[in-house]
Design an enzyme around this catalytic site. Structure first.
Site, PDB file in Angstrom:
ATOM      1  N   GLU A  51       0.654  -1.186  -0.052  1.00 56.17           N
ATOM      2  CA  GLU A  51      -0.032  -0.068   0.164  1.00 56.17           C
ATOM      3  C   GLU A  51       0.771   1.315   0.074  1.00 56.17           C
ATOM      4  O   GLU A  51       2.008   1.244   0.522  1.00 56.17           O
ATOM      5  CB  GLU A  51      -0.882   0.113   1.307  1.00 56.17           C
ATOM      6  CG  GLU A  51      -2.159  -0.897   1.233  1.00 56.17           C
ATOM      7  CD  GLU A  51      -2.001  -2.210   1.549  1.00 56.17           C
ATOM      8  OE1 GLU A  51      -2.727  -2.916   1.396  1.00 56.17           O
ATOM      9  OE2 GLU A  51      -0.974  -2.365   2.180  1.00 56.17           O
ATOM     10  N   THR A  52       0.399   2.369  -0.568  1.00 51.10           N
ATOM     11  CA  THR A  52       0.632   3.584  -0.538  1.00 51.10           C
ATOM     12  C   THR A  52      -0.438   4.426   0.148  1.00 51.10           C
ATOM     13  O   THR A  52      -1.362   4.559  -0.305  1.00 51.10           O
ATOM     14  CB  THR A  52       1.242   4.115  -1.857  1.00 51.10           C
ATOM     15  OG1 THR A  52       2.391   3.335  -2.366  1.00 51.10           O
ATOM     16  CG2 THR A  52       1.759   5.559  -1.690  1.00 51.10           C
TER      17      THR A  52
END
Length: 288
Positions: A51-52
């Site tokens: 994830e970002t």
């Protein structure tokens, strides 16, 4: 990719000399108010981490310690991500100082507190109220089949459940370390099952390793990733699962180690109160 992307590893194990080589990497974009969904998705795909996190509103109602946060995997938006929440909080603490902040997320407001410790900056987030649900027997059978195991491999004291503390996670507890270490799965088939069931989080597998201690493998086939090194939302869900089933006596601290199977050892501390959200704590370090 023109936006500045910070890279932090969350839930590192401060007792390890090579702590920065563990934990779960997350991208962080602190200035994302001008980015649309397609741009954020493209950045997350290029970063390639599980994830970002994107700070899409840095000061909700003018409060500099109240931000809006969104999370994208390389292929889709994720409602909530624990390790990227911890990473973002630690990054903001480095810029603005430690203390308590609030993140507005797609699952609700998350309160997170950072503090300086001998091990570095530690962050603790309080999840939304957790809940648990029965895992459909047919779906469970399919899941076990993908893992190449039968129900006899599961721990009799920890029944399979769906658990929620921001994302829904199926929780499967193995009876012994050998079975837990040995299972394998086809990433594409697992992803197909997860998509069909609407599981935006991970498939959470555990084995007890001591009193209120577990080792976890969180399956998250996306891009080149098959297993998550550290999963904060799953840790919160596990805390809620244990409380719901009466398997811990609150207030209780649960220790979860994760990431050994993918070469990134991680440590998550889970505090289970008598009521309300589950508190998940860990350190995070800049790995840029």
């Amino acid at each position: 990719m023109t936006e500045t992307v910070l890279r932090y590893a969350a839930f590192t194990d401060p007792d390890r000399a090579d702590a920065a080589a563990g934990g779960n990497p997350a991208g962080i974009v602190l200035h994302a108010s001008g980015l649309g969904d397609a741009a954020m998705q493209a950045i997350a795909a290029e970063v390639g981490y599980a994830e970002t996190a994107f700070v899409t509103e840095p000061a909700v109602d003018g409060d500099p310690r109240h931000s809006r946060l969104r999370f994208f995997s390389p292929v889709a938006e994720v409602p909530f991500c624990g390790h990227a929440t911890v990473a973002t909080a630690v990054a903001l603490a480095g810029r603005d100082g430690t203390g308590t902040v609030t993140f507005e997320t797609n699952v609700g407001a998350i309160t997170i507190t950072t503090r300086a410790t001998d091990a570095g900056t530690t962050a603790s987030f309080t999840s939304v109220d957790p809940r648990a649900a029965i895992l459909d027997p047919g779906v469970l059978g399919t899941l076990l089949g993908l893992l190449g195991v039968t129900a006899e491999a599961l721990h009799p004291d920890y029944p399979p459940r769906l658990a929620y503390a921001g994302n829904w996670h199926p929780v499967i507890v193995f009876a012994d370390q050998a079975g837990f270490d040995a299972f394998t799965f086809d990433p594409a088939a697992m992803r197909a099952l997860m998509d069909a069931q609407g599981w935006a989080g991970t498939v959470t597998t555990l084995v007890p390793t001591g009193a209120a201690e577990f080792e976890a493998r969180n399956l998250f086939p996306v891009g080149t990733i098959t297993e998550d090194p550290a999963t904060g939302s799953a840790a919160a869900s596990v805390g809620g699962y244990l409380r719901e089933l009466g398997l811990v006596a609150p207030p209780a601290r649960v220790v979860i180690r994760q990431g050994r199977h993918v070469g990134r050892p991680s440590l998550l501390l889970v505090d289970v109160p008598a009521v309300g959200g589950i508190v998940v704590s860990g350190t995070a370090v800049d790995i840029a």
